[in-house]
Scaffold this active site. Structure first.
Site, PDB file in Angstrom:
ATOM      1  N   LYS A 253       0.867  -1.182   0.000  1.00 55.70           N
ATOM      2  CA  LYS A 253       0.000   0.000   0.000  1.00 55.70           C
ATOM      3  C   LYS A 253       0.896   1.222   0.000  1.00 55.70           C
ATOM      4  O   LYS A 253       1.457   1.603   1.020  1.00 55.70           O
ATOM      5  CB  LYS A 253      -0.913   0.029   1.233  1.00 55.70           C
ATOM      6  CG  LYS A 253      -2.067   1.001   1.042  1.00 55.70           C
ATOM      7  CD  LYS A 253      -2.448   1.796   2.277  1.00 55.70           C
ATOM      8  CE  LYS A 253      -1.655   3.054   2.508  1.00 55.70           C
ATOM      9  NZ  LYS A 253      -1.746   4.125   1.504  1.00 55.70           N
TER      10      LYS A 253
ATOM     11  N   GLU B 172       9.488   2.200  11.289  1.00 59.79           N
ATOM     12  CA  GLU B 172      10.475   3.285  11.336  1.00 59.79           C
ATOM     13  C   GLU B 172       9.725   4.600  11.248  1.00 59.79           C
ATOM     14  O   GLU B 172       8.952   4.820  10.317  1.00 59.79           O
ATOM     15  CB  GLU B 172      11.482   3.120  10.190  1.00 59.79           C
ATOM     16  CG  GLU B 172      12.309   1.849  10.326  1.00 59.79           C
ATOM     17  CD  GLU B 172      12.866   1.643  11.729  1.00 59.79           C
ATOM     18  OE1 GLU B 172      13.450   2.599  12.280  1.00 59.79           O
ATOM     19  OE2 GLU B 172      12.700   0.551  12.294  1.00 59.79           O
TER      20      GLU B 172
ATOM     21  N   CYS C 261      13.594  12.177   7.268  1.00 58.35           N
ATOM     22  CA  CYS C 261      13.526  11.825   8.683  1.00 58.35           C
ATOM     23  C   CYS C 261      14.838  12.176   9.367  1.00 58.35           C
ATOM     24  O   CYS C 261      14.889  12.401  10.560  1.00 58.35           O
ATOM     25  CB  CYS C 261      13.203  10.346   8.842  1.00 58.35           C
ATOM     26  SG  CYS C 261      14.301   9.305   7.887  1.00 58.35           S
TER      27      CYS C 261
ATOM     28  N   GLU D  12       8.148  17.054  15.427  1.00 63.19           N
ATOM     29  CA  GLU D  12       8.651  16.920  14.055  1.00 63.19           C
ATOM     30  C   GLU D  12       7.832  17.819  13.133  1.00 63.19           C
ATOM     31  O   GLU D  12       6.606  17.687  13.071  1.00 63.19           O
ATOM     32  CB  GLU D  12       8.563  15.464  13.571  1.00 63.19           C
ATOM     33  CG  GLU D  12       9.220  15.299  12.218  1.00 63.19           C
ATOM     34  CD  GLU D  12       9.152  13.872  11.668  1.00 63.19           C
ATOM     35  OE1 GLU D  12       8.064  13.271  11.706  1.00 63.19           O
ATOM     36  OE2 GLU D  12      10.188  13.381  11.182  1.00 63.19           O
TER      37      GLU D  12
HETATM   38  P1  NDP Z   1       2.540   8.961   7.189  1.00 62.68           P
HETATM   39  O1  NDP Z   1       2.661   8.312   8.514  1.00 62.68           O
HETATM   40  O2  NDP Z   1       1.533  10.010   7.005  1.00 62.68           O
HETATM   41  O3  NDP Z   1       2.225   7.852   6.063  1.00 62.68           O
HETATM   42  C1  NDP Z   1       3.075   6.736   5.876  1.00 62.68           C
HETATM   43  C2  NDP Z   1       2.297   5.639   5.178  1.00 62.68           C
HETATM   44  O4  NDP Z   1       1.273   5.157   6.061  1.00 62.68           O
HETATM   45  C3  NDP Z   1       1.570   6.105   3.924  1.00 62.68           C
HETATM   46  O5  NDP Z   1       1.628   5.088   2.959  1.00 62.68           O
HETATM   47  C4  NDP Z   1       0.157   6.303   4.420  1.00 62.68           C
HETATM   48  O6  NDP Z   1      -0.804   6.203   3.392  1.00 62.68           O
HETATM   49  C5  NDP Z   1       0.036   5.147   5.374  1.00 62.68           C
HETATM   50  N1  NDP Z   1      -1.062   5.227   6.343  1.00 62.68           N
HETATM   51  C6  NDP Z   1      -1.661   6.318   6.850  1.00 62.68           C
HETATM   52  N2  NDP Z   1      -2.625   5.958   7.745  1.00 62.68           N
HETATM   53  C7  NDP Z   1      -2.617   4.597   7.795  1.00 62.68           C
HETATM   54  C8  NDP Z   1      -3.371   3.615   8.516  1.00 62.68           C
HETATM   55  N3  NDP Z   1      -4.336   3.968   9.370  1.00 62.68           N
HETATM   56  N4  NDP Z   1      -3.092   2.325   8.296  1.00 62.68           N
HETATM   57  C9  NDP Z   1      -2.137   1.936   7.447  1.00 62.68           C
HETATM   58  N5  NDP Z   1      -1.395   2.817   6.722  1.00 62.68           N
HETATM   59  C10 NDP Z   1      -1.631   4.130   6.903  1.00 62.68           C
HETATM   60  O7  NDP Z   1       4.004   9.491   6.819  1.00 62.68           O
HETATM   61  P2  NDP Z   1       4.482  10.281   5.529  1.00 62.68           P
HETATM   62  O8  NDP Z   1       4.192   9.476   4.307  1.00 62.68           O
HETATM   63  O9  NDP Z   1       3.986  11.670   5.598  1.00 62.68           O
HETATM   64  O10 NDP Z   1       6.074  10.249   5.711  1.00 62.68           O
HETATM   65  C11 NDP Z   1       6.755  11.160   6.515  1.00 62.68           C
HETATM   66  C12 NDP Z   1       7.109  10.551   7.851  1.00 62.68           C
HETATM   67  O11 NDP Z   1       7.917   9.397   7.654  1.00 62.68           O
HETATM   68  C13 NDP Z   1       7.926  11.471   8.737  1.00 62.68           C
HETATM   69  O12 NDP Z   1       7.450  11.380  10.054  1.00 62.68           O
HETATM   70  C14 NDP Z   1       9.334  10.893   8.641  1.00 62.68           C
HETATM   71  O13 NDP Z   1      10.156  11.195   9.725  1.00 62.68           O
HETATM   72  C15 NDP Z   1       9.041   9.443   8.521  1.00 62.68           C
HETATM   73  N6  NDP Z   1      10.159   8.714   7.944  1.00 62.68           N
HETATM   74  C16 NDP Z   1      10.923   7.916   8.756  1.00 62.68           C
HETATM   75  C17 NDP Z   1      12.028   7.261   8.278  1.00 62.68           C
HETATM   76  C18 NDP Z   1      12.856   6.403   9.164  1.00 62.68           C
HETATM   77  O14 NDP Z   1      13.671   5.632   8.649  1.00 62.68           O
HETATM   78  N7  NDP Z   1      12.711   6.472  10.468  1.00 62.68           N
HETATM   79  C19 NDP Z   1      12.432   7.407   6.870  1.00 62.68           C
HETATM   80  C20 NDP Z   1      11.537   8.240   6.085  1.00 62.68           C
HETATM   81  C21 NDP Z   1      10.449   8.866   6.623  1.00 62.68           C
HETATM   82  P3  NDP Z   1      -1.535   7.510   2.829  1.00 62.68           P
HETATM   83  O15 NDP Z   1      -0.504   8.286   2.104  1.00 62.68           O
HETATM   84  O16 NDP Z   1      -2.546   6.953   1.907  1.00 62.68           O
HETATM   85  O17 NDP Z   1      -2.107   8.231   4.011  1.00 62.68           O
END
Ligand code: NDP
Length: 524
Positions: free
Chosen positions: A214, A295, A329, A425
């Site tokens: 997804k 992560e 991140c 963040e």
């Molecule tokens: P989100 O948490 O908003 O979304 C991440 C994924 O989760 C998307 O595919 C999203 O889909 C999906 N999602 C959202 N709600 C649900 C749910 N209820 N159930 C299952 N899946 C769900 O993060 P972002 O995409 O905005 O990414 C940015 C974040 O990622 C920042 O906090 C960043 O720090 C972190 N990050 C961490 C890394 C690490 O290695 N620690 C590396 C890179 C980023 P949809 O888009 O459809 O909402």
């Protein structure tokens, strides 16, 4: 046959792909041509892929160019709940065959995918520029990392398929082998739209699992491209099932489904914790405890000690804070600076940030592009307003233009260590500068958030380096360099505390997260 005889000894050692800086006119011309080709494909429709079949849907996700949201990069089918269930069934069925494919043979699919990605490098770079707003070098870094993950995990799979030593016992022949877990939900973010999506998918399948992918709704086109690429290299139907859709609508359903064995997630703390909670509940008919690899976010600091090379620190802070608009991140969102050099550091940082050019990332003269979407623009804007109250705005603070989601690189000085902009963040181009009384104070401030992802220290003092090695509580610690730009294999990546489960993507332990060990003893 070739696959069966592939061993680590017979292939070249892993080497990171060099990232292009586009100074070569041939690279520049190739990138311009690729941007034009990708633009020609704007508006294309991408179906779901379930059990190898392309499936269209009633609902559609519109992936927009954040530099010009009137441009629709692609229309992606958005799965209904029933289609998400179909995908889980398809993955469950495919697992029965895929788990029996020997690991060296599964690794071949990754090597082939890496080769094809290398051929299409500029197209993927161009798509990253147009779909999520990456500058050319940032986009190429993402594609290079994608290739690295494929090459690295393929080799890791070969390593894991070799015998694992166990202590010999008289009268028995003993062995321990690694087997897959089952059906995994792979849920990546949009910010490393290629690399993280490809890395989590590749690790899942090479270890023998099947996947329900997804993607993020903001970067679903690149995921659709990659799923097509996997079909091109002959990956059997059902091994990767592609179900874009809203997180809240189908995400919860997938995560809590009893046939999902594990969740590989990268994204925000809020969503990660929600997934962890859902996954902990045992659904009727569920036969296992789900594994969650999550992560999550960061609030990363660069500490600048009194004895640091100030110019180097200013450069490191500027690129770590504003590269890809601060949407990493690992981005530096807090510069913690010793009071004895604070004023000089702030003046130099202000001058350095003033040189950053913001604009359409399709134009290579722009260092910073747009933030990813309207929601990000609004939430970062709200943090900037909070920051203006919590500190002294020394640069930026405004939106640029009205078409794309462009923001000025924003620096707020004199921020208290417990201020909101020093703790939460923001995930955008906003940097808080915090004054520390001395090095002890700086280390205390550096560790005062709930996160623990990356951190960096600029110093010329060996004792401070030793102290930070012990006390700076982050998963990825750097000295005298930026806090971003981890390389696969060289910098296994993942954080502590609310930054996640410290999976160390791109490291030797990573594939273990996708497998379980089976010990087999035979009386002889
Ligand atoms: P989100 O948490 O908003 O979304 C991440 C994924 O989760 C998307 O595919 C999203 O889909 C999906 N999602 C959202 N709600 C649900 C749910 N209820 N159930 C299952 N899946 C769900 O993060 P972002 O995409 O905005 O990414 C940015 C974040 O990622 C920042 O906090 C960043 O720090 C972190 N990050 C961490 C890394 C690490 O290695 N620690 C590396 C890179 C980023 P949809 O888009 O459809 O909402």
């Amino acid at each position: 046959m070739e696959a069966m005889t592939t061993t680590l000894e017979r292939i070249a050692p892993f080497k990171n792909e060099a990232i292009k800086n586009f100074t070569d006119p041939a690279d520049e011309a190739a990138m311009r041509a690729a941007l034009a080709r990708v633009k020609d494909r704007f508006g294309e429709r991408y179906p779901l892929v379930i059990g190898g079949a392309k499936v269209d849907t009633e609902k559609t996700i519109r992936s927009l160019n954040p530099a010009n949201p009137a441009e629709v990069v692609g229309l992606i089918a958005s799965a209904s709940k029933a289609q998400a269930l179909d995908a889980i069934e398809a993955a469950t069925a495919a697992f029965e065959q895929w788990k029996r494919v020997p690991m060296p043979e599964r690794a071949q699919y990754l090597f082939k995918a890496a080769a094809l990605l290398r051929e299409r490098r500029f197209e993927y770079d161009a798509l990253l520029t147009l779909e999520v707003g990456k500058s050319w070098p940032e986009a190429d870094g993402d594609t290079a990392e994608s290739i690295d993950f494929l090459e690295f995990y393929a080799r890791e799979a070969l390593r894991y398929s070799e015998p694992h030593p166990v202590v010999p016992i008289d009268g028995e022949r003993n062995e321990m082998i690694y087997i897959p877990l089952g059906v995994g939900a792979v849920i990546p973010p949009w910010n490393f739209a290629g690399a993280i999506m490809i890395g989590m998918t590749a690790a899942s399948i090479v270890t023998g699992n099947t996947v329900v992918l997804k993607p993020s709704s903001d970067s679903a086109v690149i995921a659709a491209w990659f799923v097509d690429l996997l079909a091109e290299v002959g990956l059997p139907a059902g091994v990767v099932n592609f179900v874009p859709g809203s997180g809240s609508e189908i995400g919860d359903l997938i995560v809590s489904h009893p046939k999902i064995r594990y969740i590989s997630f990268t994204g925000s703390k809020e969503v990660g914790l929600h997934i962890n909670e859902l996954a902990a509940k045992t659904a009727p008919g569920q036969k296992w405890i789900k594994r969650v690899v999550a992560e999550m976010g960061g609030k990363d600091s660069i500490v600048v000690a009194a004895d640091a090379d100030i110019d180097a620190a200013v450069e490191g802070v500027a690129v770590s804070a504003f590269g890809f608009q601060g949407q990493k991140c690992s981005a530096c969102s807090r510069a913690i600076v010793d009071q004895s050099i604070y004023d000089e550091f702030v003046e130099k940082l202000k001058a350095r940030v003033a040189k950053i050019k913001v604009g359409d990332p399709a134009d290579p003269s722009n260092y910073m592009g747009p933030v990813v979407n309207q929601g990000a623009l609004d939430s970062i804007g709200a943090y900037i307003e909070t920051g203006k109250r919590e500190g002294r705005l020394i640069h930026g603070g405004n939106r640029i233009g009205e078409t794309g989601y462009f923001l000025e690189p924003t620096v707020i000085a004199d921020v208290a260590p417990d201020a909101r902009i020093a703790q939460e963040e923001i995930f955008g181009p906003v940097l808080a500068v915090i004054k520390a009384k001395n090095f002890d104070d700086a280390m205390e401030i550096a560790n005062n958030t709930e996160f623990g992802l990356t951190g960096s220290l600029y110093t010329t003092d060996e004792q401070k380096i030793e102290r930070a090695r012990e006390d700076f509580f982050v998963g990825n610690l750097y000295f005298n360099r930026k806090s971003t730009g981890a390389f696969v294999g060289a910098h296994p990546f993942g954080g502590f505390n609310m930054s996640g489960t410290d999976s160390k993507a791109g490291g030797r332990d990573y594939l273990l997260l996708f497998m379980q060990a089976k010990t087999i003893s035979r009386k002889v």
